[in-house]
Design a protein around this motif. Sequence first.
Motif, mmCIF file in Angstrom:
data_model
loop_
_atom_site.group_PDB
_atom_site.id
_atom_site.type_symbol
_atom_site.label_atom_id
_atom_site.label_comp_id
_atom_site.label_asym_id
_atom_site.label_seq_id
_atom_site.Cartn_x
_atom_site.Cartn_y
_atom_site.Cartn_z
ATOM 1 N N GLN A 325 0.966 -1.242 -0.069
ATOM 2 C CA GLN A 325 -0.228 -0.167 0.023
ATOM 3 C C GLN A 325 1.038 1.359 0.161
ATOM 4 O OE1 GLN A 325 -3.531 0.164 -0.162
ATOM 5 N NE2 GLN A 325 -3.360 -2.091 -0.579
ATOM 6 N N PRO A 326 0.511 2.472 -0.726
ATOM 7 C CA PRO A 326 1.291 3.307 -0.712
ATOM 8 C C PRO A 326 1.255 4.177 0.531
ATOM 9 C CG PRO A 326 -0.862 3.795 -1.924
ATOM 10 C CD PRO A 326 -0.580 2.346 -1.806
ATOM 11 N N ARG A 327 2.346 4.417 1.130
ATOM 12 C CA ARG A 327 2.609 5.326 2.294
ATOM 13 C C ARG A 327 1.909 6.604 2.228
ATOM 14 N NH1 ARG A 327 8.127 4.571 4.959
ATOM 15 N NH2 ARG A 327 7.123 5.448 6.613
ATOM 16 N N LYS A 328 1.107 6.973 3.234
ATOM 17 C CA LYS A 328 0.715 8.409 3.346
ATOM 18 C C LYS A 328 2.039 9.233 3.468
ATOM 19 C CE LYS A 328 -3.975 7.409 4.607
ATOM 20 N NZ LYS A 328 -5.011 7.540 5.779
ATOM 21 N N PRO A 329 1.968 10.544 3.042
ATOM 22 C CA PRO A 329 3.140 11.352 3.371
ATOM 23 C C PRO A 329 3.052 11.762 4.763
ATOM 24 C CG PRO A 329 1.610 12.399 1.839
ATOM 25 C CD PRO A 329 1.120 10.912 2.017
#
Length: 342
Positions: A325-329
Motif C-alpha cells: 500500500q502506498p504510504r501516506k506522506p
Amino acid sequence: MTDKRIFVRDLSVGLQVNECFLVAQASKGQARNGPFWSLKLQDASGAIDAKLWSPGAQAFDDIQAGQFALVAGAVTAYRDQPQINLDGLTLLGTAPEGVDHGDFLPESAEKPESLYAKLEELLSANIGHAPWRRFCKKVLTDPEIRAKLLAAPGAKAMHHAYRGGLVEHTLAVCRVVLALCQLYPDLDRDTLLAAAAFHDMGKAWELSSGLTRDYTDEGQMLGHIVLGMGILEPFLRKARDLDPGLVLHFRHMLISHHGELAYGSPRSPMTPEAMLLHFADNIDAKVHQFQAAVDDPEKIGVTSFVRGLDRYVFNPARVRPEAPQPRKPEQGPSQCSLPLKA
C-alpha cells in the motif's frame, strides 16, 4: 503418424487412452496367470506408469526403453497414483516417421539457453576475484561442456529430471548461495560461487540425455562427483594464477556437497562454505520436489505420497502476494494560527 493429442498431464482416472508415448522404462514380471510388463510412459508433460498383463504381455519377449509405442487402455488408480492398464501395445521403434521428439522430451519451463546465459551473467557480475572469474568463463564457454550441460537433466527422477534441469538447478543453487552470503559476509563468496556453479557438473556425463534418462557406464562406476572433478582438472591445471589454497577449498566443496559419507560424499563438509553449499543444493532439490508434487496449486489438501521425500505433501492455503500500500506522506507539526503579540 498424426499429431499427438493427449499428454500425460491430461490423463485422469477413468479416461480411455489411445495415444503415442515414449517408453522410458520397461521391466518384466511374473504373476500367477503369466508374465506381465511394467512400463513407464513419457511425453513432454510428464510420465505415468502402465501395466500390460497376460495374455497380452506374452506377445513381447523383450521391450527396450527408448522407443515409441502406441498404447490403448484405461487410466486407473494404484496406491493413489494414476496408471494405465493396457489393452493394446504397438511398438513403433526409436525413429517412427512423423513423430516430433519435442512432444516427448520434458524441458525446463525457461529455455535452457536462457538459463545458461543467466548463469554466466551471475558469475561474471558477482565473482570479484579475477582468476576465479576467468576460470568459470573458460569452463562455461567450452563448446563440448556447453552442449552437455544444456541437454542434461538435474537427476534421473528425483528433481529437475528434464532437459535443462541441470542448468536450472545450478542457477538456483548459485542464487541461494549469493543470498546466504549476504547474511554471512565473512565467507569466501567467490570460491563458493565457483563451486556452486560446478558442484553437479558431472551429472551431464553420469546420465544420458537422449530419449531416455539412465545412468551411463561411467556414471554407474564413478558417479557424478568423480566425473565432475575429472572434467574440471585440466582447467584447474591451466589456471596458474589461482592460489593452491583456493583450489584445495574448491575441490573440497565439490567432493563434500552431498553432506555425508552415506549419501556419496568422500568427505563431510569441513568449512562453513562447504556446509552452506551442501544446504543450498539440498534446499533447491527439496523445494522442487515439494512443488512438483502439487498438480493443482489452487487445490488445498494432501497430495499423493512422494517416494523421494518419504512423506505425503500438503498444499496449504497461502497469502497471495499483494502490492504494498502506498504510504501516506508524513505531515509536519501543525502550525499555530494564533496572532503574534504586537
